[in-house]
Design a protein around this motif. Sequence first.
Motif, PDB file in Angstrom:
ATOM      1  N   LYS A   1       0.808  -1.142   0.017  1.00 44.08           N
ATOM      2  CA  LYS A   1      -0.084  -0.021  -0.054  1.00 44.08           C
ATOM      3  C   LYS A   1       0.924   1.261   0.096  1.00 44.08           C
ATOM      4  O   LYS A   1       0.563   2.062  -0.792  1.00 44.08           O
ATOM      5  CB  LYS A   1      -0.891   0.060   1.345  1.00 44.08           C
ATOM      6  CG  LYS A   1      -1.723   1.131   1.505  1.00 44.08           C
ATOM      7  CD  LYS A   1      -2.470   1.034   2.559  1.00 44.08           C
ATOM      8  CE  LYS A   1      -2.708   2.396   3.555  1.00 44.08           C
ATOM      9  NZ  LYS A   1      -3.347   3.432   2.927  1.00 44.08           N
ATOM     10  N   LEU A   2       1.931   1.343   0.812  1.00 44.79           N
ATOM     11  CA  LEU A   2       2.870   2.510   0.848  1.00 44.79           C
ATOM     12  C   LEU A   2       3.559   2.589  -0.384  1.00 44.79           C
ATOM     13  O   LEU A   2       3.561   3.861  -0.815  1.00 44.79           O
ATOM     14  CB  LEU A   2       3.886   2.184   2.107  1.00 44.79           C
ATOM     15  CG  LEU A   2       3.267   2.596   3.567  1.00 44.79           C
ATOM     16  CD1 LEU A   2       4.438   2.150   4.545  1.00 44.79           C
ATOM     17  CD2 LEU A   2       3.081   3.899   3.692  1.00 44.79           C
ATOM     18  N   ARG A   3       4.164   1.591  -0.825  1.00 42.06           N
ATOM     19  CA  ARG A   3       4.899   1.693  -2.070  1.00 42.06           C
ATOM     20  C   ARG A   3       3.967   2.149  -3.299  1.00 42.06           C
ATOM     21  O   ARG A   3       4.467   2.878  -4.223  1.00 42.06           O
ATOM     22  CB  ARG A   3       5.613   0.273  -2.494  1.00 42.06           C
ATOM     23  CG  ARG A   3       6.764   0.277  -1.762  1.00 42.06           C
ATOM     24  CD  ARG A   3       7.368  -0.975  -2.115  1.00 42.06           C
ATOM     25  NE  ARG A   3       8.481  -1.447  -1.176  1.00 42.06           N
ATOM     26  CZ  ARG A   3       9.852  -1.010  -1.518  1.00 42.06           C
ATOM     27  NH1 ARG A   3      10.264  -0.372  -2.585  1.00 42.06           N
ATOM     28  NH2 ARG A   3      10.748  -1.351  -0.422  1.00 42.06           N
ATOM     29  N   GLU A   4       2.824   1.936  -3.010  1.00 39.54           N
ATOM     30  CA  GLU A   4       1.982   2.361  -4.242  1.00 39.54           C
ATOM     31  C   GLU A   4       1.722   3.709  -4.156  1.00 39.54           C
ATOM     32  O   GLU A   4       1.674   4.542  -4.791  1.00 39.54           O
ATOM     33  CB  GLU A   4       0.448   1.655  -4.208  1.00 39.54           C
ATOM     34  CG  GLU A   4      -0.409   1.897  -5.468  1.00 39.54           C
ATOM     35  CD  GLU A   4      -1.669   1.408  -5.333  1.00 39.54           C
ATOM     36  OE1 GLU A   4      -2.074   0.228  -4.371  1.00 39.54           O
ATOM     37  OE2 GLU A   4      -2.777   1.726  -5.843  1.00 39.54           O
ATOM     38  N   GLU A   5       1.228   4.207  -2.644  1.00 36.04           N
ATOM     39  CA  GLU A   5       0.761   5.511  -2.673  1.00 36.04           C
ATOM     40  C   GLU A   5       2.235   6.727  -2.705  1.00 36.04           C
ATOM     41  O   GLU A   5       2.163   7.851  -3.054  1.00 36.04           O
ATOM     42  CB  GLU A   5       0.687   5.624  -1.145  1.00 36.04           C
ATOM     43  CG  GLU A   5      -0.869   5.388  -0.548  1.00 36.04           C
ATOM     44  CD  GLU A   5      -0.883   5.491   0.946  1.00 36.04           C
ATOM     45  OE1 GLU A   5      -1.944   4.688   1.289  1.00 36.04           O
ATOM     46  OE2 GLU A   5      -0.283   6.324   1.403  1.00 36.04           O
ATOM     47  N   LEU A   6       3.253   6.097  -2.529  1.00 34.27           N
ATOM     48  CA  LEU A   6       4.570   6.700  -2.656  1.00 34.27           C
ATOM     49  C   LEU A   6       5.420   6.386  -3.879  1.00 34.27           C
ATOM     50  O   LEU A   6       6.496   6.863  -4.039  1.00 34.27           O
ATOM     51  CB  LEU A   6       5.417   6.507  -1.328  1.00 34.27           C
ATOM     52  CG  LEU A   6       4.841   6.879  -0.128  1.00 34.27           C
ATOM     53  CD1 LEU A   6       5.548   6.541   1.013  1.00 34.27           C
ATOM     54  CD2 LEU A   6       4.852   8.616  -0.062  1.00 34.27           C
ATOM     55  N   ALA A   7       4.728   6.003  -4.964  1.00 35.99           N
ATOM     56  CA  ALA A   7       5.519   5.526  -6.081  1.00 35.99           C
ATOM     57  C   ALA A   7       6.000   6.702  -6.776  1.00 35.99           C
ATOM     58  O   ALA A   7       7.307   6.591  -7.271  1.00 35.99           O
ATOM     59  CB  ALA A   7       4.508   5.049  -7.124  1.00 35.99           C
ATOM     60  N   TRP A   8       5.753   7.889  -6.497  1.00 31.21           N
ATOM     61  CA  TRP A   8       6.449   9.034  -7.091  1.00 31.21           C
ATOM     62  C   TRP A   8       7.676   9.305  -6.554  1.00 31.21           C
ATOM     63  O   TRP A   8       8.513   9.789  -7.156  1.00 31.21           O
ATOM     64  CB  TRP A   8       5.531  10.364  -7.157  1.00 31.21           C
ATOM     65  CG  TRP A   8       5.242  10.684  -5.442  1.00 31.21           C
ATOM     66  CD1 TRP A   8       4.300  10.108  -4.652  1.00 31.21           C
ATOM     67  CD2 TRP A   8       5.847  11.751  -4.660  1.00 31.21           C
ATOM     68  NE1 TRP A   8       4.415  10.820  -3.521  1.00 31.21           N
ATOM     69  CE2 TRP A   8       5.353  11.734  -3.416  1.00 31.21           C
ATOM     70  CE3 TRP A   8       6.904  12.664  -5.207  1.00 31.21           C
ATOM     71  CZ2 TRP A   8       5.809  12.641  -2.325  1.00 31.21           C
ATOM     72  CZ3 TRP A   8       7.438  13.642  -4.067  1.00 31.21           C
ATOM     73  CH2 TRP A   8       6.948  13.461  -2.806  1.00 31.21           C
ATOM     74  N   THR A   9       7.847   8.611  -5.294  1.00 25.59           N
ATOM     75  CA  THR A   9       9.291   9.173  -4.622  1.00 25.59           C
ATOM     76  C   THR A   9      10.318   7.772  -5.116  1.00 25.59           C
ATOM     77  O   THR A   9      11.581   8.150  -5.031  1.00 25.59           O
ATOM     78  CB  THR A   9       9.092   8.799  -3.224  1.00 25.59           C
ATOM     79  OG1 THR A   9       8.938   7.575  -2.713  1.00 25.59           O
ATOM     80  CG2 THR A   9       7.981   9.833  -2.606  1.00 25.59           C
ATOM     81  N   PHE A  10       9.810   6.990  -5.744  1.00 27.39           N
ATOM     82  CA  PHE A  10      10.757   5.726  -6.161  1.00 27.39           C
ATOM     83  C   PHE A  10      11.467   6.098  -7.412  1.00 27.39           C
ATOM     84  O   PHE A  10      12.565   5.331  -7.877  1.00 27.39           O
ATOM     85  CB  PHE A  10      10.333   4.487  -6.064  1.00 27.39           C
ATOM     86  CG  PHE A  10       9.931   3.936  -4.635  1.00 27.39           C
ATOM     87  CD1 PHE A  10      10.598   3.177  -4.037  1.00 27.39           C
ATOM     88  CD2 PHE A  10       8.642   4.385  -4.088  1.00 27.39           C
ATOM     89  CE1 PHE A  10      10.424   2.995  -2.834  1.00 27.39           C
ATOM     90  CE2 PHE A  10       8.308   4.087  -2.848  1.00 27.39           C
ATOM     91  CZ  PHE A  10       9.435   3.245  -2.266  1.00 27.39           C
ATOM     92  N   THR A  11      10.734   6.954  -8.265  1.00 28.37           N
ATOM     93  CA  THR A  11      11.646   7.286  -9.770  1.00 28.37           C
ATOM     94  C   THR A  11      12.789   7.779  -9.515  1.00 28.37           C
ATOM     95  O   THR A  11      12.741   8.989  -8.810  1.00 28.37           O
ATOM     96  CB  THR A  11      10.450   7.811 -10.711  1.00 28.37           C
ATOM     97  OG1 THR A  11      10.299   9.147  -9.757  1.00 28.37           O
ATOM     98  CG2 THR A  11       9.174   7.057 -10.809  1.00 28.37           C
TER      99      THR A  11
END
Lengths: 176, 177
Positions: free
Chosen positions: A156-166
């Motif tokens: 859930k977190l990784r989906e919500e924060l996907a923008w921080t992983f690029t």
Amino acid sequence: MAEEVSSQMNSLSISETNPSSSATISLVSGDDIVFKVEPTIAKEMETVQSFIDETDGKITTIPLPNISSHDLPYVIEYCEKSIAGKITKEFEAEFVKKLNNEEVKELFLAANYLNIKKLLDFLSQVIADRIANKSVEYVRRYFGIENDFTPEEEAKLREELAWTFTGVDPDDEDEN
Amino acid sequence: MEAQAHNQRDRRIDGLGDLRVLPDEILCSILERLTPRDAARVACVSSVMYILSNEEPLWMSLCLNGASGFLEYKGSWKKTALHNENLPDKYKEGHGQPLHFDGFNSLFLYRRLYRCRTTLDTFYTEGGNVERIKDISLKDFYNEYDVKKPVQRLKNFSSKAVLKIFPFCWFCFSVNN
């Protein structure tokens, strides 16, 4: 590295013979190496100074079991610069260049233990710089943190924060 | 360091690793030095990092650090920061429910929250139950009053004067008639 430590110690013990320093303070690292420092240096280390104050200055040998003889010279060097008013951006940049990730972390814990506000402040910034743009796994490994999320929570977190992983830096196993 | 809750497992050990010996104040000060993007990503590291990186005072600092000119408040400081990051709409408001974790106590975070959010409804300053003290040190304030009861200190009250005495604290100022 052992050589570097002993040369540091030599320069520190020389200061012992200086007549102006009648009461040097002995700091004993966790691995039982004695570092002689001027009382003004001890003042920079709140934990050490309060120990001296509590014993009315009678005790001048202070055991620092949490700090190794590898880290203590760095701490002393920073404190010396600090009382000389010579903490500049250039000095800090040079200082930090010598340190790998593990050393930064150890020094940070040492600064916390000794309660040296300026060093803590400076190293907070260094640590922030060293985890900037790094992966979640990298940060966990750096600090020895366990992933204590359930798989659902983490997804859930990784989906919500996907923008921080690029565009985060690729992990490098040989970082240290 | 902080009191542990009964039988709950303490999250600090796993969730902070080598950093578990550090006071929360220092952990927070590291996060404040990150970019909003890095601070947001840290939430995925562990439950404790999630808690620390979702604190409103952190996001207020991040907003103010990066502010250049006009800042439009979006209902929370975190949302305000996210709006400033020029993200696609779906990331701006956050999804659904935040996660909750038990087994983590922080007197530091609680005190900060309390100072900012406590209601003064049951306290009266005029001939009431708020002590007026002339000189109070930060230490006495922590030990005697913080999170317990309000105290009136200053004759000439101003936010500047309070911040001069308590420079490292979070306060929410309110002025009663």
